[in-house]
Design an enzyme around this catalytic site. Sequence first.
Site, short mmCIF file in Angstrom:
data_model
loop_
_atom_site.label_atom_id
_atom_site.label_comp_id
_atom_site.label_asym_id
_atom_site.label_seq_id
_atom_site.Cartn_x
_atom_site.Cartn_y
_atom_site.Cartn_z
N TRP A 44 0.91 -1.20 0.13
CA TRP A 44 0.04 0.05 0.08
C TRP A 44 0.88 1.26 -0.06
O TRP A 44 0.27 2.25 -0.37
CB TRP A 44 -0.97 0.17 1.07
CG TRP A 44 -2.17 -1.00 1.17
CD1 TRP A 44 -2.13 -2.07 0.32
CD2 TRP A 44 -3.10 -0.95 2.03
NE1 TRP A 44 -3.39 -2.62 0.55
CE2 TRP A 44 -3.95 -2.13 1.66
CE3 TRP A 44 -3.47 -0.33 3.21
CZ2 TRP A 44 -5.25 -2.38 2.32
CZ3 TRP A 44 -4.65 -0.53 3.71
CH2 TRP A 44 -5.65 -1.75 3.14
N SER B 42 3.63 -2.05 -11.84
CA SER B 42 2.57 -1.75 -12.71
C SER B 42 1.67 -3.13 -13.07
O SER B 42 1.04 -3.32 -14.00
CB SER B 42 2.78 -1.09 -14.10
OG SER B 42 3.43 0.27 -13.76
N GLY C 13 1.44 -2.43 -6.31
CA GLY C 13 1.01 -1.06 -5.79
C GLY C 13 -0.28 -0.64 -5.88
O GLY C 13 -1.04 -0.80 -5.35
N GLY C 14 -0.22 0.22 -6.73
CA GLY C 14 -1.63 1.17 -7.26
C GLY C 14 -3.00 0.24 -7.26
O GLY C 14 -3.79 0.62 -6.59
N HIS D 226 12.72 -2.30 -0.68
CA HIS D 226 11.81 -1.90 -1.63
C HIS D 226 12.94 -0.96 -2.52
O HIS D 226 13.22 0.12 -1.77
CB HIS D 226 10.26 -1.30 -1.17
CG HIS D 226 9.54 -0.95 -2.42
ND1 HIS D 226 9.63 0.15 -3.14
CD2 HIS D 226 8.70 -1.63 -2.87
CE1 HIS D 226 8.78 0.14 -4.09
NE2 HIS D 226 8.13 -0.69 -3.98
P1 13P Z 1 2.83 -0.39 -8.81
O1 13P Z 1 2.14 -1.63 -8.78
O2 13P Z 1 1.96 0.81 -8.37
O3 13P Z 1 3.74 -0.02 -9.84
O4 13P Z 1 3.73 -0.57 -7.62
C1 13P Z 1 4.70 -1.66 -7.56
C2 13P Z 1 5.40 -1.83 -6.23
O5 13P Z 1 6.32 -0.96 -6.08
C3 13P Z 1 5.13 -2.75 -5.32
O6 13P Z 1 6.15 -2.87 -4.38
#
Ligand code: 13P
Length: 256
Positions: A14, A216, A237-238, A98
């Site tokens: 998150w 992504s 992430g998103g 990360h």
């Molecule tokens: P996104 O899915 O927003 O590109 O982020 C990936 C991420 O950094 C997960 O740790």
Amino acid sequence: MNKTKRAAVIAGNWKMNKTPSEAKTLLEQIIPVAKGADCEVIACVPYVDLAVAIETVKGTNVKIGAENCHWAESGAFTGEISTGMLKEIGVEYVVLGHSERRQYFGETDETVNKRTKAALAAGLKPIVCVGELLWERECNITEEVIARQIKLDLYDISAEDAKKTIIAYEPVWAIGTGKTATADQAEEVCAFIRAQLAKQYDEQTAQAITIQYGGSMNDANAAELLSKENVDGGLIGGASLVAEKFGAIIDAATKG
Ligand code: 13P
């Protein structure tokens, strides 16, 4: 994925999103879409959301992770959180190394290694992130960069502990940019990571370690990425902030 060999794991990261009350709401939406999943489902949430998150997912198949931890048991480390603090409230997983921590907060392979050892010693399952910058890919040194990170981040960690560790391959150029690695690019590097793990440990250990792709990943591209032999899941992430999208990724992992 190859579910006969290792666990498929879909984890949301998150990042710095959602207050505790918002976290509760989002988890209440994630719980029904994760129900019955044939993969592990984890939400890695900001520190202040952990307590309410753990309470909210009680009795469900959703697990909770933190986004970092310190290597010391306690001491003069203002602003840091120890593994003992996380364990005591029931956290099971922790994201380490990360690229955002490496880029913005001075994280190095040495500190990732220290944090990973501390997490394992406390009984937390680390999700260790590795990945190359765009510049490094353009210079054709992706494999060198990844091999170095795997060697250093897992330095002095036993095969038994390595099996409890999840590796997340997150090409930095694909994070939050909408630019996903193609399924073939993701597979190529995830397979390389497994070969590196086999060198560092042995083939059996390498085959048992879950390697996720992150960058992504979303409801539209998850099935193709997860169809690859060495892509055992996703760190998202998103799309993990929208229950419907996260649910679609969980579905893709369940069907795959
Ligand atoms: P996104 O899915 O927003 O590109 O982020 C990936 C991420 O950094 C997960 O740790």
